[in-house]
Structures are given as structure tokens and as C-alpha cells.
Design an enzyme around this catalytic site. Structure first.
Site, PDB file in Angstrom:
ATOM      1  N   CYS A   8     -17.816  29.672  11.755  1.00 51.18           N
ATOM      2  CA  CYS A   8     -17.302  30.905  11.134  1.00 51.18           C
ATOM      3  C   CYS A   8     -15.811  31.050  11.441  1.00 51.18           C
ATOM      4  CB  CYS A   8     -18.066  32.129  11.626  1.00 51.18           C
ATOM      5  SG  CYS A   8     -19.675  32.358  10.827  1.00 51.18           S
ATOM      6  N   ASP A  31     -15.197  15.994  10.708  1.00 51.86           N
ATOM      7  CA  ASP A  31     -15.863  16.195  11.993  1.00 51.86           C
ATOM      8  C   ASP A  31     -14.897  15.816  13.118  1.00 51.86           C
ATOM      9  OD1 ASP A  31     -19.160  16.248  12.895  1.00 51.86           O
ATOM     10  OD2 ASP A  31     -17.662  15.606  14.366  1.00 51.86           O
ATOM     11  N   HIS A  47     -22.761  32.693   6.976  1.00 53.11           N
ATOM     12  CA  HIS A  47     -23.406  32.210   8.198  1.00 53.11           C
ATOM     13  C   HIS A  47     -24.930  32.232   8.070  1.00 53.11           C
ATOM     14  CE1 HIS A  47     -23.791  31.495  12.564  1.00 53.11           C
ATOM     15  NE2 HIS A  47     -24.883  32.216  12.430  1.00 53.11           N
ATOM     16  N   ASN A  84     -29.126  18.293  10.522  1.00 55.22           N
ATOM     17  CA  ASN A  84     -29.902  18.444  11.749  1.00 55.22           C
ATOM     18  C   ASN A  84     -30.412  19.882  11.812  1.00 55.22           C
ATOM     19  OD1 ASN A  84     -29.422  15.805  12.779  1.00 55.22           O
ATOM     20  ND2 ASN A  84     -27.381  16.448  13.431  1.00 55.22           N
ATOM     21  N   HIS A  97     -25.025  23.171   8.141  1.00 59.87           N
ATOM     22  CA  HIS A  97     -24.007  22.267   7.597  1.00 59.87           C
ATOM     23  C   HIS A  97     -24.656  20.943   7.197  1.00 59.87           C
ATOM     24  CE1 HIS A  97     -24.220  21.792  11.974  1.00 59.87           C
ATOM     25  NE2 HIS A  97     -23.963  20.511  11.791  1.00 59.87           N
ATOM     26  N   HIS A  99     -23.829  16.915   6.986  1.00 62.55           N
ATOM     27  CA  HIS A  99     -22.922  15.814   7.348  1.00 62.55           C
ATOM     28  C   HIS A  99     -22.807  14.847   6.158  1.00 62.55           C
ATOM     29  CE1 HIS A  99     -23.103  16.385  11.869  1.00 62.55           C
ATOM     30  NE2 HIS A  99     -24.188  17.052  11.522  1.00 62.55           N
TER      31      HIS A  99
HETATM   32  P1  5GP Z   1     -24.794  19.086  14.514  1.00 61.99           P
HETATM   33  O1  5GP Z   1     -25.095  18.247  15.715  1.00 61.99           O
HETATM   34  O2  5GP Z   1     -24.905  20.568  14.827  1.00 61.99           O
HETATM   35  O3  5GP Z   1     -25.550  18.681  13.294  1.00 61.99           O
HETATM   36  O4  5GP Z   1     -23.293  18.783  14.138  1.00 61.99           O
HETATM   37  C1  5GP Z   1     -22.219  19.515  14.617  1.00 61.99           C
HETATM   38  C2  5GP Z   1     -21.000  18.669  14.385  1.00 61.99           C
HETATM   39  O5  5GP Z   1     -19.868  19.515  14.472  1.00 61.99           O
HETATM   40  C3  5GP Z   1     -20.815  17.555  15.425  1.00 61.99           C
HETATM   41  O6  5GP Z   1     -20.793  16.296  14.753  1.00 61.99           O
HETATM   42  C4  5GP Z   1     -19.487  17.894  16.080  1.00 61.99           C
HETATM   43  O7  5GP Z   1     -18.705  16.752  16.360  1.00 61.99           O
HETATM   44  C5  5GP Z   1     -18.813  18.817  15.079  1.00 61.99           C
HETATM   45  N1  5GP Z   1     -17.953  19.822  15.672  1.00 61.99           N
HETATM   46  C6  5GP Z   1     -18.235  20.622  16.744  1.00 61.99           C
HETATM   47  N2  5GP Z   1     -17.206  21.454  16.987  1.00 61.99           N
HETATM   48  C7  5GP Z   1     -16.249  21.171  16.054  1.00 61.99           C
HETATM   49  C8  5GP Z   1     -14.950  21.703  15.799  1.00 61.99           C
HETATM   50  O8  5GP Z   1     -14.457  22.599  16.477  1.00 61.99           O
HETATM   51  N3  5GP Z   1     -14.267  21.162  14.759  1.00 61.99           N
HETATM   52  C9  5GP Z   1     -14.782  20.180  13.972  1.00 61.99           C
HETATM   53  N4  5GP Z   1     -14.013  19.718  12.983  1.00 61.99           N
HETATM   54  N5  5GP Z   1     -15.997  19.645  14.185  1.00 61.99           N
HETATM   55  C10 5GP Z   1     -16.729  20.143  15.206  1.00 61.99           C
HETATM   56 ZN    ZN Z   2     -21.209  30.807  11.522  1.00 68.51          ZN
END
Ligand code: 5GP
Ligand code: ZN
Length: 103
Positions: A8, A31, A47, A84, A97, A99
Site C-alpha cells: 500500500c 521485485d 488492499h 503465493n 500480488h 509474480h
Molecule cells: P510473496 O512471498 O509474498 O509472494 O512475495 C513478496 C515479494 O515481495 C518477495 O518476492 C519480495 O522480494 C518482494 N518485496 C518485499 N518487500 C518489497 C519492497 O519493499 N519492494 C519491492 N519492490 N519488492 C518487495
Molecule cells: Zn496493502
């Protein structure tokens, strides 16, 4: 915007994160810890913690259309998509989100 949600805050522009693409429904940014040469995150502006909490059926269609549009924009023809859902599955950020992983 939900307080203490990092995505957010990114959507709100708090960290000056560059958006690779954006539309009415979502923003797309790189990422921070890429697991592939091209690793983008498609993040809805509204959100929602995860797919489990998603109530807006149309939103997922818009997010997949966003995947299609951003990959076309950057010329990425072959890629994987990943969502995920839940801590045990590896979800770290509890703002839904998608990927995009490509080479
Ligand atoms: P999840 O594991 O929740 O599916 O993926 C979260 C992703 O967000 C991870 O791959 C992580 O590297 C990325 N991520 C976490 N914090 C940040 C951030 O502050 N900026 C960016 N650009 N990516 C983030
Ligand atoms: Zn959020």
C-alpha cells in the site's frame, strides 16, 4: 490504503518505487529480491490480504489482463506467473500480488 502494508505504501508513492506499468486496477514494479532475471509484481491498488480474502471476481481478470499488457509492453513473450497464498505457501507480503518470472 492500509497502514503498515508495504505494498500500500509503494502504491501510495511513499518509497518512490518506479512503476514499470500501471492502470486503473494495478501497479507493476520490480521485485526487490528477484528470483529470475525478470521478476515483476502485479499489485492491485485495492488492499486485499490474499486470494482467500478476494471478493471482487472481476479483479482477477483485470490483474491477468495487466500481466498480458505489461509483458507485451516489455516484449516478454515467455514467463511464469505465481500467486503465493498463505504463510505456509511462502506468502510474505499480505497484499495480494501476482509474480511474473521471466528470462
Ligand atoms: P510473496 O512471498 O509474498 O509472494 O512475495 C513478496 C515479494 O515481495 C518477495 O518476492 C519480495 O522480494 C518482494 N518485496 C518485499 N518487500 C518489497 C519492497 O519493499 N519492494 C519491492 N519492490 N519488492 C518487495
Ligand atoms: Zn496493502
Amino acid at each position: 490504503m492500509t497502514e503498515d502494508c508495504i505494498f500500500c505504501k509503494i502504491i501510495n508513492g511513499d518509497f518512490g518505487t518506479e512503476f514499470v506499468y500501471e492502470n486503473k486496477y494495478a501497479v507493476v514494479f520490480k521485485d526487490i529480491n528477484p528470483k529470475a532475471p525478470i521478476h515483476l509484481l502485479v499489485v492491485p491498488r485495492v488492499h486485499t490480504e490474499s486470494l482467500n480474502e478476494l471478493e471482487d471476481k472481476n479483479l482477477m481478470g483485470e490483474l491477468l489482463q495487466t500481466v498480458k499488457d505489461v509483458t507485451k509492453k516489455i516484449g516478454l513473450k515467455s514467463y511464469k506467473t505465481l500467486i503465493n497464498t498463505g504463510k505456509e505457501a511462502g506468502q510474505e507480503v499480505f497484499h495480494l500480488h501476482i509474480h511474473i518470472l521471466g528470462n
